[in-house]
Design a protein around this motif. Structure first.
Motif, PDB file in Angstrom:
ATOM      1  N   MET A  52       0.848  -1.191   0.000  1.00 51.45           N
ATOM      2  CA  MET A  52       0.000   0.000   0.000  1.00 51.45           C
ATOM      3  C   MET A  52       0.888   1.248   0.000  1.00 51.45           C
ATOM      4  O   MET A  52       1.837   1.349   0.778  1.00 51.45           O
ATOM      5  N   SER A  53       0.590   2.196  -0.868  1.00 48.93           N
ATOM      6  CA  SER A  53       1.411   3.394  -0.975  1.00 48.93           C
ATOM      7  C   SER A  53       1.227   4.297   0.239  1.00 48.93           C
ATOM      8  O   SER A  53       0.249   4.179   0.982  1.00 48.93           O
ATOM      9  N   GLU A  54       2.176   5.211   0.414  1.00 56.59           N
ATOM     10  CA  GLU A  54       2.079   6.164   1.514  1.00 56.59           C
ATOM     11  C   GLU A  54       0.806   6.996   1.408  1.00 56.59           C
ATOM     12  O   GLU A  54       0.119   7.233   2.417  1.00 56.59           O
ATOM     13  N   VAL A  55       0.469   7.443   0.195  1.00 62.34           N
ATOM     14  CA  VAL A  55      -0.717   8.282   0.013  1.00 62.34           C
ATOM     15  C   VAL A  55      -1.973   7.526   0.425  1.00 62.34           C
ATOM     16  O   VAL A  55      -2.811   8.049   1.187  1.00 62.34           O
ATOM     17  N   ILE A  56      -2.121   6.308  -0.050  1.00 60.78           N
ATOM     18  CA  ILE A  56      -3.333   5.528   0.259  1.00 60.78           C
ATOM     19  C   ILE A  56      -3.406   5.225   1.748  1.00 60.78           C
ATOM     20  O   ILE A  56      -4.471   5.371   2.385  1.00 60.78           O
ATOM     21  N   GLN A  57      -2.288   4.807   2.316  1.00 56.23           N
ATOM     22  CA  GLN A  57      -2.278   4.470   3.744  1.00 56.23           C
ATOM     23  C   GLN A  57      -2.660   5.662   4.606  1.00 56.23           C
ATOM     24  O   GLN A  57      -3.521   5.564   5.491  1.00 56.23           O
ATOM     25  N   LYS A  58      -2.043   6.811   4.336  1.00 57.61           N
ATOM     26  CA  LYS A  58      -2.293   7.973   5.177  1.00 57.61           C
ATOM     27  C   LYS A  58      -3.674   8.573   4.922  1.00 57.61           C
ATOM     28  O   LYS A  58      -4.306   9.104   5.850  1.00 57.61           O
ATOM     29  N   ALA A  59      -4.165   8.497   3.706  1.00 62.55           N
ATOM     30  CA  ALA A  59      -5.517   8.974   3.435  1.00 62.55           C
ATOM     31  C   ALA A  59      -6.547   8.120   4.165  1.00 62.55           C
ATOM     32  O   ALA A  59      -7.550   8.643   4.679  1.00 62.55           O
ATOM     33  N   LYS A  60      -6.313   6.809   4.226  1.00 59.72           N
ATOM     34  CA  LYS A  60      -7.235   5.939   4.964  1.00 59.72           C
ATOM     35  C   LYS A  60      -7.196   6.249   6.463  1.00 59.72           C
ATOM     36  O   LYS A  60      -8.241   6.279   7.127  1.00 59.72           O
ATOM     37  N   GLN A  61      -5.999   6.464   7.001  1.00 60.42           N
ATOM     38  CA  GLN A  61      -5.892   6.826   8.414  1.00 60.42           C
ATOM     39  C   GLN A  61      -6.612   8.145   8.695  1.00 60.42           C
ATOM     40  O   GLN A  61      -7.286   8.292   9.719  1.00 60.42           O
ATOM     41  N   ALA A  62      -6.478   9.083   7.778  1.00 59.96           N
ATOM     42  CA  ALA A  62      -7.172  10.357   7.945  1.00 59.96           C
ATOM     43  C   ALA A  62      -8.678  10.172   7.908  1.00 59.96           C
ATOM     44  O   ALA A  62      -9.421  10.817   8.658  1.00 59.96           O
ATOM     45  N   GLY A  63      -9.153   9.284   7.033  1.00 62.57           N
ATOM     46  CA  GLY A  63     -10.592   9.033   6.953  1.00 62.57           C
ATOM     47  C   GLY A  63     -11.153   8.464   8.246  1.00 62.57           C
ATOM     48  O   GLY A  63     -12.239   8.844   8.698  1.00 62.57           O
ATOM     49  N   SER A  87       3.532  11.181  -6.012  1.00 62.91           N
ATOM     50  CA  SER A  87       2.652  11.252  -4.844  1.00 62.91           C
ATOM     51  C   SER A  87       1.560  12.292  -5.038  1.00 62.91           C
ATOM     52  O   SER A  87       0.429  12.116  -4.574  1.00 62.91           O
ATOM     53  N   VAL A  88       1.883  13.386  -5.736  1.00 65.57           N
ATOM     54  CA  VAL A  88       0.858  14.381  -6.064  1.00 65.57           C
ATOM     55  C   VAL A  88      -0.173  13.781  -7.002  1.00 65.57           C
ATOM     56  O   VAL A  88      -1.391  13.891  -6.793  1.00 65.57           O
ATOM     57  N   ASP A  89       0.296  13.108  -8.059  1.00 66.40           N
ATOM     58  CA  ASP A  89      -0.619  12.502  -9.021  1.00 66.40           C
ATOM     59  C   ASP A  89      -1.545  11.495  -8.344  1.00 66.40           C
ATOM     60  O   ASP A  89      -2.732  11.396  -8.681  1.00 66.40           O
ATOM     61  N   ARG A 134      -6.040  11.527  -7.700  1.00 69.42           N
ATOM     62  CA  ARG A 134      -6.950  10.467  -8.141  1.00 69.42           C
ATOM     63  C   ARG A 134      -7.431   9.597  -6.980  1.00 69.42           C
ATOM     64  O   ARG A 134      -7.934   8.495  -7.194  1.00 69.42           O
ATOM     65  N   ALA A 135      -7.299  10.122  -5.778  1.00 74.36           N
ATOM     66  CA  ALA A 135      -7.672   9.339  -4.587  1.00 74.36           C
ATOM     67  C   ALA A 135      -9.157   9.490  -4.276  1.00 74.36           C
ATOM     68  O   ALA A 135      -9.554   9.788  -3.141  1.00 74.36           O
ATOM     69  N   ASN A 136      -9.991   9.271  -5.276  1.00 71.96           N
ATOM     70  CA  ASN A 136     -11.435   9.356  -5.081  1.00 71.96           C
ATOM     71  C   ASN A 136     -11.884   8.329  -4.055  1.00 71.96           C
ATOM     72  O   ASN A 136     -11.416   7.192  -4.053  1.00 71.96           O
ATOM     73  N   GLY A 137     -12.789   8.741  -3.182  1.00 71.59           N
ATOM     74  CA  GLY A 137     -13.265   7.859  -2.130  1.00 71.59           C
ATOM     75  C   GLY A 137     -12.430   7.944  -0.871  1.00 71.59           C
ATOM     76  O   GLY A 137     -12.880   7.495   0.194  1.00 71.59           O
ATOM     77  N   LEU A 138     -11.226   8.518  -0.979  1.00 68.30           N
ATOM     78  CA  LEU A 138     -10.363   8.701   0.184  1.00 68.30           C
ATOM     79  C   LEU A 138     -10.214  10.185   0.531  1.00 68.30           C
ATOM     80  O   LEU A 138     -10.224  10.550   1.701  1.00 68.30           O
ATOM     81  N   LEU A 139     -10.059  11.018  -0.481  1.00 66.90           N
ATOM     82  CA  LEU A 139     -10.024  12.468  -0.281  1.00 66.90           C
ATOM     83  C   LEU A 139     -11.332  13.049  -0.810  1.00 66.90           C
ATOM     84  O   LEU A 139     -11.774  12.717  -1.905  1.00 66.90           O
ATOM     85  N   ASP A 140     -11.943  13.933  -0.019  1.00 60.50           N
ATOM     86  CA  ASP A 140     -13.198  14.542  -0.444  1.00 60.50           C
ATOM     87  C   ASP A 140     -12.986  15.758  -1.326  1.00 60.50           C
ATOM     88  O   ASP A 140     -13.840  16.100  -2.143  1.00 60.50           O
ATOM     89  N   VAL A 192     -10.449  13.930  -8.176  1.00 59.98           N
ATOM     90  CA  VAL A 192     -11.027  14.383  -6.917  1.00 59.98           C
ATOM     91  C   VAL A 192     -11.495  15.833  -7.110  1.00 59.98           C
ATOM     92  O   VAL A 192     -10.845  16.603  -7.813  1.00 59.98           O
ATOM     93  N   PRO A 193     -12.630  16.227  -6.521  1.00 60.68           N
ATOM     94  CA  PRO A 193     -13.060  17.632  -6.631  1.00 60.68           C
ATOM     95  C   PRO A 193     -11.971  18.586  -6.151  1.00 60.68           C
ATOM     96  O   PRO A 193     -11.240  18.296  -5.205  1.00 60.68           O
ATOM     97  N   VAL A 194     -11.869  19.736  -6.810  1.00 58.12           N
ATOM     98  CA  VAL A 194     -10.817  20.708  -6.535  1.00 58.12           C
ATOM     99  C   VAL A 194     -11.425  22.058  -6.191  1.00 58.12           C
ATOM    100  O   VAL A 194     -12.398  22.480  -6.823  1.00 58.12           O
ATOM    101  N   ILE A 195     -10.875  22.717  -5.174  1.00 60.38           N
ATOM    102  CA  ILE A 195     -11.138  24.141  -4.962  1.00 60.38           C
ATOM    103  C   ILE A 195      -9.902  24.868  -5.470  1.00 60.38           C
ATOM    104  O   ILE A 195      -8.817  24.737  -4.909  1.00 60.38           O
TER     105      ILE A 195
END
Length: 415
Positions: free
Chosen positions: A1-12, A185-187, A191-197, A217-220
Protein backbone atom coordinates in the motif's frame (compact mmCIF):
# COMPACT_ATOMS: atom_id res chain seq x y z
CA UNK A 1 0.00 0.00 0.00
CA UNK A 2 1.41 3.39 -0.97
CA UNK A 3 2.08 6.16 1.51
CA UNK A 4 -0.72 8.28 0.01
CA UNK A 5 -3.33 5.53 0.26
CA UNK A 6 -2.28 4.47 3.74
CA UNK A 7 -2.29 7.97 5.18
CA UNK A 8 -5.52 8.97 3.43
CA UNK A 9 -7.24 5.94 4.96
CA UNK A 10 -5.89 6.83 8.41
CA UNK A 11 -7.17 10.36 7.94
CA UNK A 12 -10.59 9.03 6.95
CA UNK A 13 -10.83 7.00 10.16
CA UNK A 14 -9.82 10.06 12.18
CA UNK A 15 -12.37 12.24 10.37
CA UNK A 16 -15.17 10.10 11.78
CA UNK A 17 -13.87 10.81 15.30
CA UNK A 18 -13.52 14.53 14.60
CA UNK A 19 -17.15 14.70 13.52
CA UNK A 20 -18.19 13.79 17.07
CA UNK A 21 -16.05 16.34 18.92
CA UNK A 22 -17.30 19.49 20.56
CA UNK A 23 -16.01 22.95 19.75
CA UNK A 24 -14.19 23.03 23.09
CA UNK A 25 -12.38 19.77 22.39
CA UNK A 26 -11.20 21.07 19.02
CA UNK A 27 -10.16 24.39 20.49
CA UNK A 28 -8.23 22.72 23.30
CA UNK A 29 -6.29 20.74 20.70
CA UNK A 30 -5.43 23.90 18.74
CA UNK A 31 -4.22 25.64 21.89
CA UNK A 32 -2.07 22.63 22.75
CA UNK A 33 -0.59 22.76 19.24
CA UNK A 34 0.13 26.49 19.53
CA UNK A 35 1.94 25.97 22.85
CA UNK A 36 3.93 23.08 21.39
CA UNK A 37 5.09 25.15 18.41
CA UNK A 38 6.48 27.81 20.75
CA UNK A 39 8.07 25.26 23.06
CA UNK A 40 9.79 23.56 20.13
CA UNK A 41 10.70 26.69 18.17
CA UNK A 42 14.44 25.99 18.29
CA UNK A 43 14.00 22.51 16.83
CA UNK A 44 11.71 23.84 14.08
CA UNK A 45 14.18 26.60 13.21
CA UNK A 46 17.01 24.04 13.03
CA UNK A 47 14.98 21.91 10.61
CA UNK A 48 14.12 25.02 8.62
CA UNK A 49 17.79 25.93 8.36
CA UNK A 50 18.38 22.57 6.71
CA UNK A 51 15.81 23.52 4.05
CA UNK A 52 17.29 27.01 3.64
CA UNK A 53 20.80 25.62 3.26
CA UNK A 54 19.63 23.23 0.57
CA UNK A 55 17.75 26.05 -1.14
CA UNK A 56 20.79 28.31 -1.18
CA UNK A 57 22.90 25.48 -2.60
CA UNK A 58 20.32 24.99 -5.36
CA UNK A 59 20.29 28.68 -6.28
CA UNK A 60 16.81 29.46 -4.93
CA UNK A 61 15.94 33.16 -5.30
CA UNK A 62 16.02 35.49 -2.29
CA UNK A 63 12.25 36.07 -2.44
CA UNK A 64 11.50 32.34 -2.38
CA UNK A 65 13.96 31.82 0.45
CA UNK A 66 12.04 34.52 2.32
CA UNK A 67 8.82 32.55 1.85
CA UNK A 68 10.56 29.48 3.23
CA UNK A 69 12.36 31.05 6.19
CA UNK A 70 11.21 30.64 9.79
CA UNK A 71 12.51 32.45 12.87
CA UNK A 72 11.23 32.95 16.38
CA UNK A 73 9.02 35.87 15.38
CA UNK A 74 7.40 33.99 12.50
CA UNK A 75 6.79 30.91 14.61
CA UNK A 76 5.19 33.12 17.26
CA UNK A 77 2.98 34.57 14.54
CA UNK A 78 2.03 31.10 13.32
CA UNK A 79 1.13 30.03 16.86
CA UNK A 80 -0.90 33.22 17.30
CA UNK A 81 -2.76 32.29 14.13
CA UNK A 82 -3.91 29.07 15.78
CA UNK A 83 -5.12 31.03 18.81
CA UNK A 84 -7.05 33.37 16.54
CA UNK A 85 -8.75 30.36 14.96
CA UNK A 86 -9.75 29.25 18.46
CA UNK A 87 -11.45 32.62 18.99
CA UNK A 88 -13.45 32.34 15.78
CA UNK A 89 -16.98 30.88 15.77
CA UNK A 90 -17.17 27.20 14.90
CA UNK A 91 -19.30 26.96 11.74
CA UNK A 92 -20.00 23.23 12.13
CA UNK A 93 -23.62 22.67 13.09
CA UNK A 94 -24.69 26.21 12.15
CA UNK A 95 -28.30 26.24 10.96
CA UNK A 96 -28.43 28.04 7.62
CA UNK A 97 -32.10 27.57 6.83
CA UNK A 98 -35.23 26.09 8.37
CA UNK A 99 -38.23 25.10 6.25
CA UNK A 100 -41.58 24.00 7.64
CA UNK A 101 -43.64 22.16 5.03
CA UNK A 102 -47.47 22.12 5.01
CA UNK A 103 -47.44 18.41 5.89
CA UNK A 104 -45.62 19.14 9.16
CA UNK A 105 -42.23 18.01 7.90
CA UNK A 106 -39.35 20.13 9.28
CA UNK A 107 -36.29 20.58 7.05
CA UNK A 108 -33.10 22.06 8.52
CA UNK A 109 -30.01 22.92 6.50
CA UNK A 110 -26.81 22.68 8.57
CA UNK A 111 -23.10 23.13 8.03
CA UNK A 112 -21.04 19.93 8.22
CA UNK A 113 -17.34 19.14 7.64
CA UNK A 114 -16.15 18.32 4.14
CA UNK A 115 -14.41 15.19 5.48
CA UNK A 116 -10.81 14.59 4.39
CA UNK A 117 -9.09 17.51 2.68
CA UNK A 118 -5.93 17.11 0.63
CA UNK A 119 -3.75 20.20 0.41
CA UNK A 120 -0.92 20.43 -2.12
CA UNK A 121 1.36 23.41 -1.68
CA UNK A 122 4.87 24.69 -2.21
CA UNK A 123 7.51 26.47 -0.17
CA UNK A 124 5.76 28.13 2.77
CA UNK A 125 5.82 26.04 5.96
CA UNK A 126 3.39 28.44 7.65
CA UNK A 127 0.76 26.97 5.30
CA UNK A 128 1.25 23.66 7.08
CA UNK A 129 0.06 25.10 10.38
CA UNK A 130 -2.67 27.29 8.87
CA UNK A 131 -4.11 24.29 7.05
CA UNK A 132 -4.02 22.09 10.13
CA UNK A 133 -5.71 24.73 12.28
CA UNK A 134 -8.51 25.52 9.85
CA UNK A 135 -9.18 21.89 9.02
CA UNK A 136 -9.28 20.69 12.63
CA UNK A 137 -11.50 23.58 13.72
CA UNK A 138 -14.02 22.61 11.05
CA UNK A 139 -13.87 18.92 11.91
CA UNK A 140 -11.91 17.91 8.81
CA UNK A 141 -8.94 15.59 8.66
CA UNK A 142 -6.13 16.83 6.42
CA UNK A 143 -3.57 15.17 4.17
CA UNK A 144 -0.70 17.58 3.49
CA UNK A 145 1.72 17.39 0.60
CA UNK A 146 4.21 20.26 0.75
CA UNK A 147 7.05 20.96 -1.63
CA UNK A 148 10.44 19.27 -1.40
CA UNK A 149 12.03 22.62 -0.55
CA UNK A 150 10.32 22.65 2.85
CA UNK A 151 10.26 18.94 3.69
CA UNK A 152 12.47 19.14 6.79
CA UNK A 153 10.47 22.06 8.21
CA UNK A 154 7.13 20.41 7.50
CA UNK A 155 8.24 17.08 8.94
CA UNK A 156 9.29 18.72 12.20
CA UNK A 157 6.16 20.88 12.45
CA UNK A 158 3.87 17.87 11.97
CA UNK A 159 5.90 15.83 14.45
CA UNK A 160 5.47 18.59 17.06
CA UNK A 161 1.75 18.88 16.41
CA UNK A 162 1.26 15.11 16.56
CA UNK A 163 2.88 15.09 19.98
CA UNK A 164 0.61 17.91 21.11
CA UNK A 165 -2.54 16.19 19.83
CA UNK A 166 -1.70 12.95 21.64
CA UNK A 167 -2.88 14.49 24.91
CA UNK A 168 -6.15 15.85 23.46
CA UNK A 169 -9.41 14.44 22.10
CA UNK A 170 -8.33 15.07 18.51
CA UNK A 171 -6.66 11.97 17.03
CA UNK A 172 -3.16 12.59 15.74
CA UNK A 173 -4.08 10.68 12.58
CA UNK A 174 -6.32 13.61 11.63
CA UNK A 175 -3.10 15.29 10.45
CA UNK A 176 -1.11 13.44 7.80
CA UNK A 177 2.00 14.59 5.94
CA UNK A 178 3.04 12.92 2.69
CA UNK A 179 6.82 12.74 2.97
CA UNK A 180 7.39 11.30 -0.49
CA UNK A 181 8.46 14.37 -2.49
CA UNK A 182 8.30 12.62 -5.88
CA UNK A 183 5.68 14.10 -8.20
CA UNK A 184 4.00 10.69 -8.37
CA UNK A 185 2.65 11.25 -4.84
CA UNK A 186 0.86 14.38 -6.06
CA UNK A 187 -0.62 12.50 -9.02
CA UNK A 188 -1.84 9.78 -6.66
CA UNK A 189 -3.56 12.31 -4.42
CA UNK A 190 -5.33 13.83 -7.40
CA UNK A 191 -6.95 10.47 -8.14
CA UNK A 192 -7.67 9.34 -4.59
CA UNK A 193 -11.44 9.36 -5.08
CA UNK A 194 -13.27 7.86 -2.13
CA UNK A 195 -10.36 8.70 0.18
CA UNK A 196 -10.02 12.47 -0.28
CA UNK A 197 -13.20 14.54 -0.44
CA UNK A 198 -11.54 17.60 -1.96
CA UNK A 199 -8.09 18.79 -3.00
CA UNK A 200 -6.91 22.37 -2.56
CA UNK A 201 -3.73 23.49 -4.38
CA UNK A 202 -1.69 26.44 -3.12
CA UNK A 203 1.22 27.73 -5.12
CA UNK A 204 2.23 28.99 -8.53
CA UNK A 205 0.34 28.74 -11.77
CA UNK A 206 2.07 25.52 -12.91
CA UNK A 207 1.11 23.66 -9.73
CA UNK A 208 -2.46 24.91 -9.77
CA UNK A 209 -3.00 24.10 -13.44
CA UNK A 210 -1.57 20.60 -12.96
CA UNK A 211 -4.06 19.97 -10.17
CA UNK A 212 -7.05 21.47 -11.98
CA UNK A 213 -6.35 19.65 -15.24
CA UNK A 214 -5.47 16.22 -13.83
CA UNK A 215 -7.53 15.75 -10.67
CA UNK A 216 -10.50 13.41 -10.55
CA UNK A 217 -11.03 14.38 -6.92
CA UNK A 218 -13.06 17.63 -6.63
CA UNK A 219 -10.82 20.71 -6.53
CA UNK A 220 -11.14 24.14 -4.96
CA UNK A 221 -8.93 26.24 -7.21
CA UNK A 222 -6.77 28.83 -5.52
CA UNK A 223 -5.28 31.34 -7.88
CA UNK A 224 -1.92 32.40 -9.06
CA UNK A 225 -1.69 36.12 -8.48
CA UNK A 226 -1.05 38.27 -11.51
CA UNK A 227 -2.45 41.36 -9.80
CA UNK A 228 -2.72 44.83 -11.31
CA UNK A 229 -2.97 48.37 -10.01
CA UNK A 230 -4.45 50.91 -12.41
CA UNK A 231 -3.65 54.56 -11.72
CA UNK A 232 -6.37 56.67 -13.30
CA UNK A 233 -5.92 60.23 -14.57
CA UNK A 234 -7.58 61.75 -11.49
CA UNK A 235 -5.61 59.74 -8.91
CA UNK A 236 -4.09 61.55 -5.96
CA UNK A 237 -0.34 61.38 -6.76
CA UNK A 238 0.89 60.61 -3.26
CA UNK A 239 -1.82 58.03 -2.67
CA UNK A 240 -1.07 56.39 -6.00
CA UNK A 241 2.63 56.15 -5.17
CA UNK A 242 2.02 54.81 -1.68
CA UNK A 243 -0.44 52.16 -2.89
CA UNK A 244 1.75 51.06 -5.81
CA UNK A 245 4.84 50.80 -3.62
CA UNK A 246 3.02 48.84 -0.93
CA UNK A 247 1.42 46.50 -3.44
CA UNK A 248 4.81 45.65 -4.95
CA UNK A 249 7.40 45.71 -2.19
CA UNK A 250 5.68 45.17 1.16
CA UNK A 251 6.09 41.43 0.47
CA UNK A 252 6.67 40.68 -3.20
CA UNK A 253 6.78 36.90 -2.79
CA UNK A 254 3.06 36.49 -2.08
CA UNK A 255 0.14 36.01 -4.45
CA UNK A 256 -1.57 39.35 -3.73
CA UNK A 257 1.50 41.42 -4.61
CA UNK A 258 1.22 43.59 -7.73
CA UNK A 259 2.96 42.36 -10.87
CA UNK A 260 1.84 45.04 -13.37
CA UNK A 261 1.22 48.75 -12.88
CA UNK A 262 -1.15 50.30 -15.43
CA UNK A 263 -0.93 54.08 -15.69
CA UNK A 264 -3.19 56.56 -17.48
CA UNK A 265 -1.13 58.38 -20.12
CA UNK A 266 -1.79 61.86 -18.75
CA UNK A 267 -0.95 60.84 -15.20
CA UNK A 268 2.19 59.12 -16.48
CA UNK A 269 3.47 62.24 -18.23
CA UNK A 270 3.45 64.19 -14.96
CA UNK A 271 3.81 61.63 -12.18
CA UNK A 272 5.28 58.32 -13.34
CA UNK A 273 8.91 59.27 -12.80
CA UNK A 274 8.60 59.74 -8.99
CA UNK A 275 6.89 56.35 -8.71
CA UNK A 276 9.63 54.75 -10.79
CA UNK A 277 12.27 56.36 -8.59
CA UNK A 278 10.57 55.06 -5.44
CA UNK A 279 10.57 51.59 -6.96
CA UNK A 280 14.27 51.95 -7.84
CA UNK A 281 15.09 52.86 -4.24
CA UNK A 282 13.23 49.72 -3.18
CA UNK A 283 15.45 47.64 -5.53
CA UNK A 284 12.62 46.86 -7.97
CA UNK A 285 13.59 46.02 -11.55
CA UNK A 286 11.24 47.82 -13.96
CA UNK A 287 10.07 46.43 -17.28
CA UNK A 288 7.96 48.70 -19.44
CA UNK A 289 6.18 49.28 -22.70
CA UNK A 290 7.73 51.62 -25.28
CA UNK A 291 5.98 54.70 -23.86
CA UNK A 292 7.11 53.79 -20.36
CA UNK A 293 10.72 53.52 -21.50
CA UNK A 294 10.53 56.99 -23.03
CA UNK A 295 9.57 58.42 -19.65
CA UNK A 296 11.70 56.03 -17.58
CA UNK A 297 14.85 55.32 -19.62
CA UNK A 298 16.27 52.88 -17.10
CA UNK A 299 13.28 50.52 -17.51
CA UNK A 300 13.92 47.35 -19.50
CA UNK A 301 11.62 46.24 -22.29
CA UNK A 302 8.53 44.31 -21.20
CA UNK A 303 7.91 41.35 -23.48
CA UNK A 304 4.43 39.92 -24.01
CA UNK A 305 5.24 36.98 -21.74
CA UNK A 306 6.19 39.32 -18.89
CA UNK A 307 2.58 40.46 -18.53
CA UNK A 308 1.58 36.82 -18.05
CA UNK A 309 4.23 36.11 -15.41
CA UNK A 310 3.78 35.95 -11.64
CA UNK A 311 7.25 37.08 -10.58
CA UNK A 312 6.99 36.74 -6.77
CA UNK A 313 10.07 38.95 -6.84
CA UNK A 314 11.30 42.55 -7.04
CA UNK A 315 10.26 42.89 -10.69
CA UNK A 316 7.44 45.11 -11.95
CA UNK A 317 5.86 45.63 -15.35
CA UNK A 318 4.64 49.14 -16.19
CA UNK A 319 2.24 49.77 -19.05
CA UNK A 320 0.88 53.18 -20.05
CA UNK A 321 -2.72 53.05 -21.25
CA UNK A 322 -5.03 55.56 -22.92
CA UNK A 323 -7.65 55.19 -20.22
CA UNK A 324 -9.93 52.94 -18.21
CA UNK A 325 -11.15 50.80 -21.12
CA UNK A 326 -7.63 49.85 -22.15
CA UNK A 327 -6.75 49.06 -18.54
CA UNK A 328 -9.82 46.83 -18.24
CA UNK A 329 -8.94 45.05 -21.48
CA UNK A 330 -5.40 44.39 -20.26
CA UNK A 331 -6.63 42.99 -16.95
CA UNK A 332 -9.17 40.79 -18.73
CA UNK A 333 -6.40 39.37 -20.92
CA UNK A 334 -3.63 38.85 -18.38
CA UNK A 335 -5.30 38.79 -14.96
CA UNK A 336 -5.83 35.61 -12.97
CA UNK A 337 -9.11 36.70 -11.32
CA UNK A 338 -7.30 37.27 -8.02
CA UNK A 339 -7.00 40.92 -6.90
CA UNK A 340 -7.21 44.13 -8.93
CA UNK A 341 -7.04 47.80 -7.87
CA UNK A 342 -7.98 51.20 -9.27
CA UNK A 343 -6.58 54.39 -7.79
CA UNK A 344 -8.85 57.28 -8.74
CA UNK A 345 -10.81 60.23 -7.38
CA UNK A 346 -13.43 59.74 -10.11
CA UNK A 347 -16.36 57.93 -8.52
CA UNK A 348 -17.88 56.93 -11.86
CA UNK A 349 -14.60 55.36 -13.01
CA UNK A 350 -14.23 53.55 -9.69
CA UNK A 351 -17.71 52.09 -9.85
CA UNK A 352 -17.20 51.04 -13.47
CA UNK A 353 -13.93 49.28 -12.56
CA UNK A 354 -15.39 47.56 -9.51
CA UNK A 355 -18.35 46.35 -11.53
CA UNK A 356 -16.53 45.22 -14.67
CA UNK A 357 -13.38 43.54 -13.37
CA UNK A 358 -13.82 39.79 -12.98
CA UNK A 359 -11.76 39.01 -9.88
CA UNK A 360 -12.22 37.58 -6.41
CA UNK A 361 -11.27 40.93 -4.84
CA UNK A 362 -11.49 44.37 -6.44
CA UNK A 363 -10.15 47.49 -4.73
CA UNK A 364 -10.69 51.23 -4.94
CA UNK A 365 -7.83 53.24 -3.42
CA UNK A 366 -6.56 50.26 -1.38
CA UNK A 367 -3.48 48.08 -1.88
CA UNK A 368 -4.06 44.56 -3.19
CA UNK A 369 -1.95 43.29 -0.30
CA UNK A 370 -5.11 43.19 1.81
CA UNK A 371 -6.50 40.09 0.05
CA UNK A 372 -5.81 37.95 3.06
CA UNK A 373 -7.86 35.98 5.56
CA UNK A 374 -6.40 37.80 8.56
CA UNK A 375 -6.98 41.22 7.01
CA UNK A 376 -10.58 40.31 6.17
CA UNK A 377 -11.16 39.19 9.76
CA UNK A 378 -11.46 35.50 8.90
CA UNK A 379 -8.42 34.34 10.86
CA UNK A 380 -5.88 32.19 9.00
CA UNK A 381 -6.95 31.24 5.49
CA UNK A 382 -6.67 27.98 3.60
CA UNK A 383 -6.09 29.91 0.37
CA UNK A 384 -7.60 32.50 -1.94
CA UNK A 385 -10.09 30.94 -4.31
CA UNK A 386 -10.33 32.41 -7.80
CA UNK A 387 -13.12 30.13 -8.96
CA UNK A 388 -16.82 30.88 -8.67
CA UNK A 389 -18.29 27.70 -7.21
CA UNK A 390 -18.37 26.81 -3.50
CA UNK A 391 -16.02 29.58 -2.36
CA UNK A 392 -14.37 32.71 -3.77
CA UNK A 393 -11.72 35.00 -2.32
CA UNK A 394 -9.96 34.35 1.02
CA UNK A 395 -11.27 31.04 2.35
CA UNK A 396 -11.79 30.94 6.09
CA UNK A 397 -13.65 28.42 8.20
CA UNK A 398 -17.07 28.42 6.44
CA UNK A 399 -15.40 27.60 3.11
CA UNK A 400 -14.19 24.30 4.59
CA UNK A 401 -17.71 23.09 5.26
CA UNK A 402 -20.49 21.61 3.19
CA UNK A 403 -24.17 21.33 4.08
CA UNK A 404 -26.53 18.60 5.15
CA UNK A 405 -30.32 18.62 5.11
CA UNK A 406 -31.85 17.16 8.27
CA UNK A 407 -35.51 16.22 7.87
CA UNK A 408 -37.76 15.47 10.84
CA UNK A 409 -41.37 14.37 10.86
CA UNK A 410 -44.00 12.25 12.55
CA UNK A 411 -44.71 9.52 10.03
CA UNK A 412 -45.19 11.47 6.80
CA UNK A 413 -45.20 9.42 3.57
CA UNK A 414 -45.23 10.76 0.05
CA UNK A 415 -48.57 10.31 -1.70
Amino acid sequence: MSEVIQKAKQAGTAAAVLNRLTTKEKNDALLAAADALLANADAIIAANEEDLRRGRDNGTSASLLDRLALDGQRIAGIAEGLRQIVDLPDPVGEVLETIERPNGMLITKKRVPLGVIGIIYEARPNVTVDAIGLCLKTGNAVVLRGGSSAIASNRKIVEVIHQALSSTSVPADAVQLIEDTDRASVDEMLRANGLLDVVIPRGGRALIQNVVQNATVPVIETGAGICHTYIDESADPQMAQDIALNAKVQRPSVCNAMETLLVHERFAEQRLLPIAEAMRQANVELRGCARTRQLVPRANEAAEQDYATEYNDYILNIKIVEGLDEALAHIARFGTKHSECIVTENREHAEHFLREVDAAAVYHNVSTRFTDGFEFGFGAEIGISTQKLHARGPMGLPALTSTKYVIQGNGQIRP
